[in-house]
Design an enzyme around this catalytic site. Sequence first.
Site, PDB file in Angstrom:
ATOM      1  N   HIS A  45       0.994  -1.033   0.269  1.00 22.58           N
ATOM      2  CA  HIS A  45      -0.597  -0.026  -0.081  1.00 22.58           C
ATOM      3  C   HIS A  45       0.637   0.845  -0.074  1.00 22.58           C
ATOM      4  O   HIS A  45       1.472   1.449   0.845  1.00 22.58           O
ATOM      5  CB  HIS A  45      -0.925  -0.012   1.333  1.00 22.58           C
ATOM      6  N   HIS A  96      -4.600   4.276  -3.257  1.00 21.64           N
ATOM      7  CA  HIS A  96      -3.664   3.786  -3.181  1.00 21.64           C
ATOM      8  C   HIS A  96      -3.219   3.522  -4.629  1.00 21.64           C
ATOM      9  O   HIS A  96      -4.225   3.855  -5.318  1.00 21.64           O
ATOM     10  CB  HIS A  96      -4.591   2.467  -2.690  1.00 21.64           C
ATOM     11  N   HIS A  98      -2.270   4.067  -8.026  1.00 20.82           N
ATOM     12  CA  HIS A  98      -2.396   3.348  -8.969  1.00 20.82           C
ATOM     13  C   HIS A  98      -2.184   4.334 -10.647  1.00 20.82           C
ATOM     14  O   HIS A  98      -2.308   5.397 -10.248  1.00 20.82           O
ATOM     15  CB  HIS A  98      -3.953   3.348  -9.170  1.00 20.82           C
TER      16      HIS A  98
HETATM   17  P1  DGP Z   1      -9.245   7.481 -10.000  1.00 19.46           P
HETATM   18  O1  DGP Z   1     -10.271   8.169 -10.111  1.00 19.46           O
HETATM   19  O2  DGP Z   1      -7.497   7.734 -10.826  1.00 19.46           O
HETATM   20  O3  DGP Z   1      -8.451   7.115  -8.255  1.00 19.46           O
HETATM   21  O4  DGP Z   1      -9.367   5.817  -9.590  1.00 19.46           O
HETATM   22  C1  DGP Z   1      -9.994   4.593  -9.260  1.00 19.46           C
HETATM   23  C2  DGP Z   1     -10.554   3.898 -10.794  1.00 19.46           C
HETATM   24  O5  DGP Z   1     -10.453   3.240 -10.082  1.00 19.46           O
HETATM   25  C3  DGP Z   1     -11.483   4.767 -11.509  1.00 19.46           C
HETATM   26  O6  DGP Z   1     -11.256   4.722 -12.630  1.00 19.46           O
HETATM   27  C4  DGP Z   1     -12.487   3.303 -11.659  1.00 19.46           C
HETATM   28  C5  DGP Z   1     -12.205   2.145 -10.495  1.00 19.46           C
HETATM   29  N1  DGP Z   1     -12.429   1.469  -9.923  1.00 19.46           N
HETATM   30  C6  DGP Z   1     -12.794   1.671  -8.560  1.00 19.46           C
HETATM   31  N2  DGP Z   1     -13.537   0.773  -7.901  1.00 19.46           N
HETATM   32  C7  DGP Z   1     -13.434  -0.417  -8.647  1.00 19.46           C
HETATM   33  C8  DGP Z   1     -13.648  -1.633  -8.624  1.00 19.46           C
HETATM   34  O7  DGP Z   1     -14.199  -2.322  -7.913  1.00 19.46           O
HETATM   35  N3  DGP Z   1     -13.048  -2.237  -9.964  1.00 19.46           N
HETATM   36  C9  DGP Z   1     -12.208  -2.109 -10.130  1.00 19.46           C
HETATM   37  N4  DGP Z   1     -11.658  -3.113 -11.301  1.00 19.46           N
HETATM   38  N5  DGP Z   1     -11.481  -0.933 -10.866  1.00 19.46           N
HETATM   39  C10 DGP Z   1     -12.490   0.743  -9.430  1.00 19.46           C
END
Ligand code: DGP
Length: 112
Positions: A45, A96, A98
């Site tokens: 993390h 987190h 990404h």
């Molecule tokens: P950000 O807005 O940069 O923090 O991007 C977070 C991303 O995470 C957003 O594009 C949607 C994705 N996301 C949120 N919840 C989930 C989930 O449960 N599964 C997946 N695969 N993606 C998720």
Amino acid sequence: MDCLFCKIIAGEIPSNKVYEDEVVYAFRDIYPQAPTHILVVPKAHIGSVHEINEENADTVAHIFTVIPKIAKAEGLANGYRIISNIGKDGCQSVKHLHFHILGGKQLSDNMG
Ligand code: DGP
């Protein structure tokens, strides 16, 4: 810690995995904003780019060796975009670290 991506990495929440090794987990974004939309995350993390430091820099460097492998495997030969949102002004919704891989079409030149 109540972290969505930690739960995805642990397999507690299902995801569509694209790549995994000891350091990195990559999976398809649930709300794709391009034909290819993959999230690449460190298994450890780290809150965001704002928390990158000398201690975790090797993890981040490794992520950036994995990104082109994923992009090649996904056929993104014409190019792609890497985005990492940070904090409130950056619209970071999951705390987190990404990196979004976006590609599979001609992307907008508007980044702001
Ligand atoms: P950000 O807005 O940069 O923090 O991007 C977070 C991303 O995470 C957003 O594009 C949607 C994705 N996301 C949120 N919840 C989930 C989930 O449960 N599964 C997946 N695969 N993606 C998720």
